[in-house]
Design a protein around this motif. Structure first.
Motif, PDB file in Angstrom:
ATOM      1  N   UNK A 240       2.973 -10.801  -7.946  1.00  0.00           N
ATOM      2  CA  UNK A 240       2.165 -11.271  -6.825  1.00  0.00           C
ATOM      3  C   UNK A 240       2.265 -12.792  -6.784  1.00  0.00           C
ATOM      4  N   UNK A 241       1.947 -13.355  -5.646  1.00  0.00           N
ATOM      5  CA  UNK A 241       1.946 -14.811  -5.501  1.00  0.00           C
ATOM      6  C   UNK A 241       0.504 -15.297  -5.488  1.00  0.00           C
ATOM      7  N   UNK A 242       0.178 -16.194  -6.411  1.00  0.00           N
ATOM      8  CA  UNK A 242      -1.137 -16.818  -6.441  1.00  0.00           C
ATOM      9  C   UNK A 242      -1.009 -18.221  -5.856  1.00  0.00           C
ATOM     10  N   UNK A 243      -1.647 -18.423  -4.724  1.00  0.00           N
ATOM     11  CA  UNK A 243      -1.442 -19.630  -3.927  1.00  0.00           C
ATOM     12  C   UNK A 243      -2.728 -20.448  -3.891  1.00  0.00           C
TER      13      UNK A 243
ATOM     14  N   UNK B 282      -7.574 -10.356  -8.162  1.00  0.00           N
ATOM     15  CA  UNK B 282      -7.656  -8.926  -8.474  1.00  0.00           C
ATOM     16  C   UNK B 282      -7.346  -8.065  -7.253  1.00  0.00           C
ATOM     17  N   UNK B 283      -7.823  -8.467  -6.085  1.00  0.00           N
ATOM     18  CA  UNK B 283      -7.545  -7.701  -4.870  1.00  0.00           C
ATOM     19  C   UNK B 283      -6.046  -7.659  -4.588  1.00  0.00           C
ATOM     20  N   UNK B 284      -5.391  -8.808  -4.752  1.00  0.00           N
ATOM     21  CA  UNK B 284      -3.937  -8.846  -4.567  1.00  0.00           C
ATOM     22  C   UNK B 284      -3.235  -8.013  -5.639  1.00  0.00           C
ATOM     23  N   UNK B 285      -3.734  -8.085  -6.867  1.00  0.00           N
ATOM     24  CA  UNK B 285      -3.136  -7.320  -7.959  1.00  0.00           C
ATOM     25  C   UNK B 285      -3.216  -5.819  -7.687  1.00  0.00           C
ATOM     26  N   UNK B 286      -4.343  -5.378  -7.139  1.00  0.00           N
ATOM     27  CA  UNK B 286      -4.488  -3.948  -6.819  1.00  0.00           C
ATOM     28  C   UNK B 286      -3.491  -3.534  -5.744  1.00  0.00           C
ATOM     29  N   UNK B 287      -3.278  -4.414  -4.770  1.00  0.00           N
ATOM     30  CA  UNK B 287      -2.266  -4.114  -3.760  1.00  0.00           C
ATOM     31  C   UNK B 287      -0.891  -3.938  -4.370  1.00  0.00           C
ATOM     32  N   UNK B 288      -0.564  -4.809  -5.350  1.00  0.00           N
ATOM     33  CA  UNK B 288       0.739  -4.710  -6.033  1.00  0.00           C
ATOM     34  C   UNK B 288       0.811  -3.464  -6.905  1.00  0.00           C
ATOM     35  N   UNK B 289      -0.300  -3.115  -7.586  1.00  0.00           N
ATOM     36  CA  UNK B 289      -0.348  -1.883  -8.370  1.00  0.00           C
ATOM     37  C   UNK B 289       0.001  -0.678  -7.510  1.00  0.00           C
TER      38      UNK B 289
ATOM     39  N   UNK C 244       1.648  -5.010   3.697  1.00  0.00           N
ATOM     40  CA  UNK C 244       1.399  -6.159   2.835  1.00  0.00           C
ATOM     41  C   UNK C 244      -0.104  -6.322   2.645  1.00  0.00           C
ATOM     42  N   UNK C 245      -0.495  -6.921   1.509  1.00  0.00           N
ATOM     43  CA  UNK C 245      -1.898  -7.241   1.247  1.00  0.00           C
ATOM     44  C   UNK C 245      -2.029  -8.750   1.071  1.00  0.00           C
ATOM     45  N   UNK C 246      -3.002  -9.329   1.761  1.00  0.00           N
ATOM     46  CA  UNK C 246      -3.330 -10.738   1.558  1.00  0.00           C
ATOM     47  C   UNK C 246      -4.803 -10.830   1.195  1.00  0.00           C
ATOM     48  N   UNK C 247      -5.101 -11.505   0.104  1.00  0.00           N
ATOM     49  CA  UNK C 247      -6.471 -11.675  -0.359  1.00  0.00           C
ATOM     50  C   UNK C 247      -6.873 -13.138  -0.196  1.00  0.00           C
ATOM     51  N   UNK C 248      -7.970 -13.363   0.504  1.00  0.00           N
ATOM     52  CA  UNK C 248      -8.434 -14.729   0.720  1.00  0.00           C
ATOM     53  C   UNK C 248      -8.982 -14.905   2.131  1.00  0.00           C
TER      54      UNK C 248
ATOM     55  N   UNK D 229       1.990  -8.585  -2.282  1.00  0.00           N
ATOM     56  CA  UNK D 229       0.617  -9.090  -2.182  1.00  0.00           C
ATOM     57  C   UNK D 229       0.550 -10.581  -2.482  1.00  0.00           C
ATOM     58  N   UNK D 230      -0.370 -11.235  -1.778  1.00  0.00           N
ATOM     59  CA  UNK D 230      -0.591 -12.674  -1.932  1.00  0.00           C
ATOM     60  C   UNK D 230      -2.079 -12.917  -2.103  1.00  0.00           C
ATOM     61  N   UNK D 231      -2.434 -13.763  -3.078  1.00  0.00           N
ATOM     62  CA  UNK D 231      -3.805 -14.272  -3.209  1.00  0.00           C
ATOM     63  C   UNK D 231      -3.773 -15.739  -2.810  1.00  0.00           C
TER      64      UNK D 231
END
Length: 254
Positions: A160-163, A107-114, A85-89, A119-121
């Protein structure tokens, strides 16, 4: 579980440090983050020069690049074992509405999903321009909740989830809402100044005021004390417009 943590505020930012400490008992964590503040970098990828990465400490890597560079490097060869999993923040400040187009956090979360990972931001939203953020621990609690949900019920692979989390004690959070992106008015004009040699320089002006901020939006949720969770799709195609576009392209203008 293995989690890759990144951000756009830099490897030493308080938000990423809080996330590292707060998730330590849940997973094996690796930080791969920019060496400095790269807010507003969006999805930029460094292609014209080499990217340098340096181990700061065990499982903490500093990258001379953008948030997208960090996640891309981590998932395509920098790490020996791929994370789950990727978490950005945790970003210092909100990423709502139009902001997501510019956000390095998103964008960091989006790259993880790509690259195939859930991925979660996650961002901590203050009140006003000069608000000093203090409750990163609240955002950590939200991250922990979402990680547990993802373990038991993964969300669609193109999402992705933008939180966004209000900057208040966890006990004062009213709940967590599923939201959509709001919308701002046009950005304020650029700020024009002169350098010591009399040459014009420009600063990007403040973002526009909230325009579409009614019930159901991320703006509305935060304003009313709720955590906002907005699903963002990786596929930007506006599918419902394709038939109309095809007709438009075939019109005879003669």
């Amino acid at each position: 579980m293995r989690i890759l943590i990144s951000n756009d505020d830099g490897v030493e930012a308080p938000g990423i440090q809080a996330l590292h400490v707060g998730l330590a008992d849940m997973a094996s964590l690796t930080i791969v983050a920019p060496d400095r503040d790269r807010s507003g970098a969006s999805n930029s990828l460094t292609l014209e020069s080499p990217i340098r990465a340096k181990n700061v400490s065990e499982n903490v890597i500093r990258v001379a690049g953008t948030p997208t560079d960090c996640v891309h490097l981590a998932l395509t060869g920098l790490l020996e074992t791929e994370p789950d999993m990727v978490i950005s923040g945790i970003n210092a400040g909100a990423n709502m509405g139009d902001d997501v187009l510019y956000s390095g956090t998103v964008a960091a979360a989006m790259e993880g999903r790509f690259l195939g990972l859930p991925s979660i931001a996650i961002s901590l939203a203050g009140n006003g321009e000069n608000h000093q953020l203090t409750h990163y621990d609240t955002a950590v609690q939200v991250a922990r909740f979402l990680i547990k949900r993802l373990e038991h019920a993964p969300f669609p692979s193109n999402t992705i989830l933008n939180v966004n989390v209000p900057d208040c004690p966890w006990s004062q959070v009213k709940g967590i809402q599923s939201t959509r992106l709001g919308h701002r008015h046009k950005a304020e004009p650029v700020i024009k100044e002169q350098d010591p040699r009399g040459r014009n320089i420009y600063w990007v002006g403040p973002p526009g005021a909230e325009q579409d901020a009614g019930e159901g939006t991320d703006f509305y949720a935060l304003k009313n004390g709720y955590v906002s969770v907005t699903p963002l799709q990786v596929d930007l195609t506006r599918h419902e417009a394709r038939d109309g576009l095809a007709d438009w392209l075939e019109q005879d203008d003669s």
